[in-house]
Design a protein around this motif. Structure first.
Motif, mmCIF file in Angstrom:
data_model
loop_
_atom_site.group_PDB
_atom_site.id
_atom_site.type_symbol
_atom_site.label_atom_id
_atom_site.label_comp_id
_atom_site.label_asym_id
_atom_site.label_seq_id
_atom_site.Cartn_x
_atom_site.Cartn_y
_atom_site.Cartn_z
ATOM 1 N N ARG A 8 32.330 34.528 39.606
ATOM 2 C CA ARG A 8 33.748 34.277 39.420
ATOM 3 C C ARG A 8 34.574 35.018 40.448
ATOM 4 N N ARG A 9 34.101 36.215 40.844
ATOM 5 C CA ARG A 9 34.818 36.946 41.872
ATOM 6 C C ARG A 9 34.824 36.167 43.172
ATOM 7 N N ARG A 13 41.480 31.753 42.772
ATOM 8 C CA ARG A 13 42.322 31.195 41.732
ATOM 9 C C ARG A 13 43.598 30.690 42.381
ATOM 10 N N TYR A 50 38.194 36.044 47.870
ATOM 11 C CA TYR A 50 38.885 37.211 47.348
ATOM 12 C C TYR A 50 40.331 36.929 46.954
ATOM 13 N N HIS A 52 42.203 36.085 44.630
ATOM 14 C CA HIS A 52 42.255 35.827 43.193
ATOM 15 C C HIS A 52 43.679 35.472 42.789
ATOM 16 N N TRP A 236 48.484 36.686 46.445
ATOM 17 C CA TRP A 236 47.253 36.817 45.670
ATOM 18 C C TRP A 236 47.101 38.263 45.214
ATOM 19 N N ASP A 238 44.098 41.469 43.753
ATOM 20 C CA ASP A 238 42.701 41.896 43.769
ATOM 21 C C ASP A 238 42.643 43.377 43.399
ATOM 22 N N ASP A 242 36.733 45.257 45.892
ATOM 23 C CA ASP A 242 36.178 43.921 46.096
ATOM 24 C C ASP A 242 35.535 43.844 47.482
ATOM 25 N N PRO A 305 39.434 41.495 39.066
ATOM 26 C CA PRO A 305 38.868 40.136 39.015
ATOM 27 C C PRO A 305 37.361 40.139 39.262
ATOM 28 N N ALA A 306 36.590 39.373 38.495
ATOM 29 C CA ALA A 306 37.010 38.544 37.395
ATOM 30 C C ALA A 306 36.392 39.053 36.101
ATOM 31 N N THR A 310 39.439 34.332 32.534
ATOM 32 C CA THR A 310 39.478 33.184 33.431
ATOM 33 C C THR A 310 38.921 31.980 32.684
ATOM 34 N N GLU A 316 42.759 31.781 36.580
ATOM 35 C CA GLU A 316 43.412 32.734 35.702
ATOM 36 C C GLU A 316 44.583 32.111 34.940
#
Length: 363
Positions: A8-9, A13, A50, A52, A236, A238, A242, A305-306, A310, A316
């Motif tokens: 999911r990471r 999103r 990345y 997210h 975005w 994060d 990450d 995240p994540a 989600t 998200e």
């Protein structure tokens, strides 16, 4: 949940559209809180792993496929799923390009290199969250951590997302020590957030547990490719650890640091929400509050995240309701906080399997 936290990471999103809720003095004057609507479309942007909750431009978001699945709990990353205490937001105006700092009659920081007035508007937004008993934030409080991976609801007594009582704004820093990069990497943005944690004295993991750092870049810059060919996003979020960030993860001596990349969104005009809710000069900064509110809501429900909440494809809570039109129970609307009226978007509610602009506060 159908996807591991790691996979999911590695999904983007897509964040888009955003609504502004019409709040009455004690809540939203718009749609009834018990109702919700299904989004006509949900954005799917997979260009970078990345980004997210990445808010795609309005044009990029209009070709998405509808999805209506509820959010599921991701099991946490580094033991962190959601923001469980009252959320604290620190604003970092990054770079000497922001110009000379001043203070207006209401005590807000002003900047000479801010032609559209984004700085004051952003401060008003985050200072206003959690005031007037607003229930836009209530939608997020239904989510929690400490439940089984894949759970879609939270039992009584679980650690829910905190409500920003009295305002979320915790500090403002104009970091004019050097010019912000013309096109900062994800690592550079994360590093600036870690630097801000030290500046604000948040030097332990505990002091950063319920905190997010909003890194705001000046007009004319392109953080992570914003407003460039292929950079069809508006913002975005994060966390510093990450490993998929461009340039790699950023080290932190202060524990995990949650941050968002918030560019100068008015540089992209209507593509990032200008006049999405309000016409004329009243809507010039619609995109600022919709985009920044989008990233805020996703950070508190999916802090690292994540590991938080989600859907089965990795999107998200705000992604599922982006660019969802204006009005109704889940579309963008003007919401009134103690600090003014703001264009905001609805966010996903598992309680009704749809988008809501308002939900009773869960504590």
């Amino acid at each position: 949940m159908g996807m591991s936290p790691t996979s999911r990471r590695n999904r983007v999103r897509a964040l888009t559209g955003l609504s502004a809720l019409a709040l009455a003095a004690a809540g939203f004057a718009a749609a009834p809180a018990a109702q919700a609507n299904q989004p006509g479309s949900e954005l799917a942007g997979h260009s970078h792993p990345y980004r997210h909750g990445a808010v795609p431009t309005k044009e990029a978001g209009q070709s998405a496929t509808a999805r209506t699945s509820n959010l599921k709990y991701g099991g946490g990353v580094d033991g962190i799923g959601v923001t469980t205490g009252a959320p604290k937001v620190y604003l970092i105006f990054w770079g000497s390009q922001w110009g000379t700092q001043g203070t207006d009659a209401n005590g807000y920081t002003t900047l000479s290199g801010d032609p559209k007035g984004e700085a004051v508007r952003t401060q008003q937004l985050f200072k206003g969250l959690g005031t007037n008993n607003e229930t836009w934030s209530g939608v997020m409080t239904q989510y929690c951590e400490g439940v089984a991976t894949g759970a879609t609801s939270c039992p009584s007594g679980s650690a829910h997302v905190g409500y920003p009582t009295g305002g979320a704004l915790a500090g403002v820093w104009v970091d004019g020590s050097a010019a912000a990069p013309g096109q900062a990497t994800g690592n550079q943005i994360a590093t600036e957030a870690v630097k801000a944690a030290g500046h604000f004295g948040n030097t332990t993991a505990a002091s950063n547990r319920n905190v997010q750092y909003v890194v705001l870049s000046p007009t004319g810059t392109h953080p992570d490719g914003f407003n460039t060919t292929g950079g069809n996003f508006c913002a975005w979020h994060d966390w510093n650890g990450d490993t998929t960030l461009t340039g790699g993860a950023a080290s932190s001596p202060y524990g995990d640091v949650a941050f968002s990349n918030d560019p100068y969104v008015t540089d992209m005009g209507s593509s990032c929400g200008q006049n999405y809710v309000n016409s004329g000069s009243a809507g010039t900064l619609d995109g600022v509050t919709m985009v920044f509110g989008h990233e805020y809501s996703e950070t508190i429900t999916d802090q690292n995240p994540a590991g938080g909440w989600t859907d089965s494809t990795g999107y998200e809570n705000a992604d599922k309701c982006s660019w969802n039109g204006v009005g109704g129970t889940g579309g963008s609307q003007n919401v009134t906080f103690a600090t003014g009226s703001f264009a905001m978007q609805g966010t996903w509610s598992n309680a009704v399997s749809g988008c809501q602009i308002s939900h009773a506060i869960v504590q």
